[in-house]
Design an enzyme around this catalytic site. Structure first.
Site, short mmCIF file in Angstrom:
data_model
loop_
_atom_site.label_atom_id
_atom_site.label_comp_id
_atom_site.label_asym_id
_atom_site.label_seq_id
_atom_site.Cartn_x
_atom_site.Cartn_y
_atom_site.Cartn_z
N LYS A 295 14.41 5.97 10.39
CA LYS A 295 13.83 4.73 9.84
C LYS A 295 14.12 3.57 10.78
O LYS A 295 13.25 2.74 11.04
CB LYS A 295 14.46 4.42 8.48
CG LYS A 295 14.00 5.27 7.33
CD LYS A 295 14.59 4.70 6.05
CE LYS A 295 14.31 5.52 4.84
NZ LYS A 295 14.95 4.96 3.63
N ASN B 18 19.61 5.89 7.85
CA ASN B 18 18.70 6.89 8.41
C ASN B 18 18.21 6.42 9.79
O ASN B 18 17.42 5.48 9.89
CB ASN B 18 17.53 7.08 7.43
CG ASN B 18 16.56 8.15 7.90
OD1 ASN B 18 16.37 8.33 9.09
ND2 ASN B 18 15.94 8.83 6.96
N GLY C 157 11.70 14.33 8.57
CA GLY C 157 11.47 14.64 7.15
C GLY C 157 10.25 15.52 6.93
O GLY C 157 10.08 16.58 7.53
N TYR C 158 9.37 15.06 6.05
CA TYR C 158 8.20 15.84 5.66
C TYR C 158 7.02 15.73 6.64
O TYR C 158 5.95 16.28 6.39
CB TYR C 158 7.72 15.41 4.26
CG TYR C 158 8.77 15.62 3.18
CD1 TYR C 158 8.92 16.86 2.56
CD2 TYR C 158 9.62 14.59 2.80
CE1 TYR C 158 9.88 17.06 1.58
CE2 TYR C 158 10.60 14.78 1.82
CZ TYR C 158 10.72 16.02 1.21
OH TYR C 158 11.67 16.21 0.26
N ASP D 209 13.00 1.91 0.94
CA ASP D 209 13.15 3.12 0.14
C ASP D 209 11.80 3.80 0.12
O ASP D 209 10.77 3.18 -0.17
CB ASP D 209 13.63 2.83 -1.28
CG ASP D 209 14.22 4.10 -1.89
OD1 ASP D 209 15.29 4.54 -1.43
OD2 ASP D 209 13.60 4.67 -2.81
N HIS E 277 2.97 4.55 5.62
CA HIS E 277 3.50 3.80 4.48
C HIS E 277 4.48 2.73 4.96
O HIS E 277 4.45 1.59 4.52
CB HIS E 277 4.16 4.77 3.51
CG HIS E 277 5.14 5.73 4.14
ND1 HIS E 277 4.87 6.38 5.33
CD2 HIS E 277 6.40 6.11 3.81
CE1 HIS E 277 5.90 7.13 5.67
NE2 HIS E 277 6.84 6.98 4.76
N LYS F 35 1.45 7.02 14.27
CA LYS F 35 2.00 7.11 12.90
C LYS F 35 2.24 5.72 12.33
O LYS F 35 1.82 5.42 11.21
CB LYS F 35 3.31 7.92 12.92
CG LYS F 35 3.96 7.97 11.53
CD LYS F 35 5.29 8.69 11.49
CE LYS F 35 5.96 8.48 10.12
NZ LYS F 35 7.31 9.04 10.03
P1 ITT Z 1 18.65 5.36 3.40
O1 ITT Z 1 18.67 5.44 1.89
O2 ITT Z 1 19.99 5.14 4.00
O3 ITT Z 1 17.64 4.34 3.89
P2 ITT Z 1 17.43 7.98 3.19
O4 ITT Z 1 16.87 8.95 4.18
O5 ITT Z 1 18.36 8.52 2.12
O6 ITT Z 1 18.14 6.78 3.98
P3 ITT Z 1 15.48 7.34 1.13
O7 ITT Z 1 16.41 7.45 0.01
O8 ITT Z 1 14.48 6.21 1.16
O9 ITT Z 1 16.24 7.22 2.53
O10 ITT Z 1 14.70 8.73 1.26
C1 ITT Z 1 13.60 8.83 2.08
C2 ITT Z 1 13.24 10.29 2.28
O11 ITT Z 1 11.82 10.44 2.10
C3 ITT Z 1 13.55 10.71 3.70
O12 ITT Z 1 14.87 11.22 3.81
C4 ITT Z 1 12.46 11.75 3.96
O13 ITT Z 1 12.83 12.96 3.38
C5 ITT Z 1 11.28 11.18 3.15
N1 ITT Z 1 10.48 10.28 4.00
C6 ITT Z 1 10.38 8.92 3.90
N2 ITT Z 1 9.61 8.42 4.87
C7 ITT Z 1 9.22 9.46 5.61
C8 ITT Z 1 8.42 9.58 6.78
O14 ITT Z 1 7.91 8.53 7.38
N3 ITT Z 1 8.21 10.81 7.25
C9 ITT Z 1 8.73 11.90 6.66
N4 ITT Z 1 9.52 11.88 5.59
C10 ITT Z 1 9.76 10.66 5.05
#
Ligand code: ITT
Length: 191
Positions: free
Chosen positions: A12, A9, A152-153, A67, A179, A174
């Site tokens: 991230k 991602n 994301g959200y 995660d 988190h 942020k």
């Molecule tokens: P990796 O597993 O490759 O790290 P991923 O996006 O699939 O990438 P996750 O399984 O940890 O990662 O899912 C995290 C999801 O949660 C992410 O895709 C967003 O939808 C949400 N999320 C996590 N952190 C966020 C943030 O800081 N702001 C907004 N949405 C977030």
């Protein structure tokens, strides 16, 4: 210290680089890892460990995984570990809009908008040592999106700390309360 970030991602990666400026961080792709790791865990921590171990074993470098997800009180903690795949897994047949639209639909008419983001981080060393930490940040889900930053959200998450959505905040604002910022700071304090 050289670390490979076990995520695909790019949002991230950007945030982790800002939060940990003192580390030499390689993306998984830069370290030659391009597989999709299956997230079979039931908790954020289990999934972070699964991703860090997979990338650490393949690259022989210390690997850092994140995660994370959103938990909504009125939905019993959903979308939780399924945050990335929420609409894909739980939308009604024929749904073409994304995760945020599904969240709004599932909260239509719901008064309790309490929600929190969770981030579990795991750092796995080639010798098998493992460090973990978790961070949370609290807020509420708005009834429509606000702001263009983040991912994301973020446009739906009105932060208790910032009094605006994460998508209205600068990256620095942020990261100071998020988190991910809290989890990585807690991890750094263990090093
Ligand atoms: P990796 O597993 O490759 O790290 P991923 O996006 O699939 O990438 P996750 O399984 O940890 O990662 O899912 C995290 C999801 O949660 C992410 O895709 C967003 O939808 C949400 N999320 C996590 N952190 C966020 C943030 O800081 N702001 C907004 N949405 C977030």
């Amino acid at each position: 210290m050289k670390l490979v970030i076990a995520t695909s991602n790019p949002n991230k990666i950007r945030e982790i680089r800002e939060i940990l400026p003192d580390f030499e961080l390689l993306s998984a792709a830069e370290a030659g890892f391009s597989e999709d790791v299956e997230e079979t865990g039931e908790t954020f921590l289990e999934n972070a460990l699964i991703k860090a171990r997979a990338v650490g074993e393949a690259t022989r470098l210390p690997a850092l995984a994140d995660d994370s997800g959103l938990a909504v009180e009125a939905l019993g903690g959903a979308p939780g570990v399924y945050s990335a795949r929420y609409a894909k897994l739980f939308a009604p047949a024929g749904w073409t809009a994304g995760n945020n639209a599904l969240l709004l639909q599932n909260l239509q008419g719901v008064e309790n908008r309490r929600a929190w983001f969770v981030c579990a981080v795991a750092l796995v060393y080639p010798d098998g040592r493992e460090l973990t930490a978790e961070g949370r940040t609290y807020g509420r889900i708005l009834t429509e999106e606000r702001g263009k930053n983040g991912f994301g959200y973020d446009p739906l998450f009105f932060s208790d700390d910032l009094k605006k959505t994460f998508a209205e905040a600068s990256e620095e604002e942020k990261n100071a309360v998020s988190h991910r910022g809290r989890a990585l700071t807690a991890l750094k304090n263990q090093l």
